[in-house]
Design an enzyme around this catalytic site. Structure first.
Site, short mmCIF file in Angstrom:
data_model
loop_
_atom_site.label_atom_id
_atom_site.label_comp_id
_atom_site.label_asym_id
_atom_site.label_seq_id
_atom_site.Cartn_x
_atom_site.Cartn_y
_atom_site.Cartn_z
N ASP A 190 -17.98 10.52 37.13
CA ASP A 190 -19.29 10.07 37.20
C ASP A 190 -20.20 11.21 37.14
OD1 ASP A 190 -18.42 7.51 38.26
OD2 ASP A 190 -18.61 8.35 40.55
N ASP A 229 -17.05 6.74 33.83
CA ASP A 229 -17.12 5.75 34.92
C ASP A 229 -18.73 5.53 35.09
OD1 ASP A 229 -16.09 3.97 36.64
OD2 ASP A 229 -16.23 5.27 38.25
N ASP A 233 -22.63 6.94 41.11
CA ASP A 233 -22.05 6.01 42.26
C ASP A 233 -22.09 6.43 43.61
OD1 ASP A 233 -21.29 4.47 39.84
OD2 ASP A 233 -19.16 5.01 40.06
N ARG A 285 -24.05 -3.02 36.27
CA ARG A 285 -24.21 -2.36 37.21
C ARG A 285 -25.55 -1.50 37.64
NH1 ARG A 285 -18.06 0.56 38.05
NH2 ARG A 285 -17.05 -1.39 37.66
CA CA Z 1 -17.18 6.24 40.20
#
Ligand code: CA
Ligand code: CA
Length: 414
Positions: A190, A229, A233, A285
């Site tokens: 990330d 990704d 996060d 997301r």
């Molecule tokens: Ca991640």
């Protein structure tokens, strides 16, 4: 500034905002001990960084520190994926070895997978940068961190502001044959990764894949070769986080809040506030939530690319999303019933949303009711809590203007 000035002759002046702290009542990040980052830094710990290694050294440890990012920092330092590859790694051989048609639908093992893991480790040693407690990372004018993954692992009290994050790509995605119906490629990095992090404020940053979007990656083993990704996060029992005035754009998996359905460290944690962010042409997301009480208010969802849009708010296991006064600009081909998605959750509050298609009329909508009308099982319409920690609650009609004027780097007073 004495030592820092000596170490950084000719450094630009330190913006007053770099000493800023998260205000009282400004979201979940203001709960508990509050979020002050490195604001208590002495002059010797106000440090200008211009390279990957300077950044990594400056953000380490728990002494209060203000780390000022100058210019573009390339975490890969110009290395190509070939530079990281283990001598035994070969993508074509990997694709041949683990093709489900011959290997089956079980996890890759053996020399080629081992070589991929070694290759990924080589890159990880460069792009992963551990951030210590009591840190403020503040971008000076036009600051950019490219290809890096700032890891906030089991630390508290971190502020990251005014930084343009770009393209934290993984040279060696893993083939996960049991992910979804046909398997998927999964990547590690990330731009910012909170894992067991408490009291964090992400403010006035931008997050994008830049010119390296996953939508343009090749198809391998019949699935997109996804090299990113998340953008930011928030997992593994992280708690008390405020994400405000950031600009997220042109990225797929934007913000995962909670990474497992298994109750454990996340229960009673993962409390996050998202306000006045712009989510522009991101895939999914936005956020996807498990367990946490997550307040999503006054955000500007800009979903005009139906080819990359998947869903926005993911209602996962034991999540309690409270969404209020968000504004949705969408293309006519992005239906209103696609903004909420049920990942095994049972409840959500959704109110005050306005939506429009292009320059068409602004209409009041309820994204949760739209979802429930189209899909089963329904999600109950009460999240079971009411947010108390809010800086302000703007009228939804004002959100596009406020967010456009204020979100992202370069908008704070110099
Ligand atoms: Ca991640
Ligand atoms: Ca239904």
């Amino acid at each position: 500034m004495v030592l820092a000035a000596q170490a950084n002759a000719g450094s630009p002046a330190v913006p007053a905002q770099a000493r800023g702290v998260l205000a009282a009542n400004d979201g979940w990040g203001s709960a508990g001990a509050g979020t002050t980052g490195g604001s208590a830094a002495d002059d010797a710990h106000v440090i200008v960084v211009r390279t990957r290694d300077e950044l990594a050294a400056a953000v380490a440890g728990s002494t209060p520190k203000i780390v000022l990012v100058a210019g573009t920092i390339d975490a890969n330092e110009g290395r190509s994926c070939t530079d990281y590859a283990d001598p035994e790694y070969n993508l074509q051989a990997y694709l041949t070895a683990y093709d489900p048609a011959t290997w089956g639908r079980v996890a890759p093992t053996g020399p080629l997978e081992d070589a991929r893991v070694r290759s990924a480790k080589n890159q990880g040693l460069k792009v992963k940068i551990d951030v210590g407690a009591n840190t403020t990372i503040y971008g000076l004018r036009n600051a950019r961190i490219k290809g890096g993954d700032l890891l906030l692992t089991n630390v508290n009290n971190v502020i990251i502001r005014n930084v343009a994050f770009e393209d934290a790509y993984d040279c060696f995605p893993a083939w996960t044959p049991t992910d979804g119906a046909t398997g998927n490629w999964n990547s590690l990095y990330d731009s910012v990764s909170l894992s067991g992090a408490t009291n964090v404020w992400l403010d006035h940053n931008s997050f994008t894949d830049g010119a390296n979007q996953d939508v343009n990656q090749p198809i391998y083993l019949a699935r997109p070769y996804q090299v990113h990704d998340g953008s930011s996060d928030i997992i593994k029992g992280s708690d008390y986080v405020t994400v405000s005035y950031n600009n997220y754009f042109e990225h797929d998996k934007t913000m995962l809040i909670g990474s497992t359905n298994t109750p454990g460290v996340d229960v009673g944690k993962l409390r996050v506030t998202l306000h006045h962010n712009r989510f522009a042409d991101v895939g999914q997301r936005v956020p996807r939530v498990r367990f946490g009480q997550v307040d999503v208010y006054n955000n500007y969802y800009y979903a005009t690319d139906e080819d990359t849009f998947v869903y926005a708010i993911g209602v996962g296991v034991q999540s309690q999303v409270y969404a209020e006064n968000n504004f949705v600009l969408r293309s006519a081909d992005t239906p209103l019933n696609a903004f909420v998605y049920n990942w095994g959750g049972t409840q959500m509050t959704e109110k005050g949303t306005l939506a429009r298609v292009g320059t068409g009329p602004v209409v009041a909508v309820n994204l949760l009711n739209e979802y429930n009308a189209a899909f089963d099982p329904d999600i109950a319409t009460d999240a079971g809590w009411t947010p108390a920690l809010r800086a302000s609650l703007d009228a939804t009609a004002d959100v596009p203007g406020i967010v456009t004027r204020n979100a992202g780097p370069g908008k704070l007073p110099a």
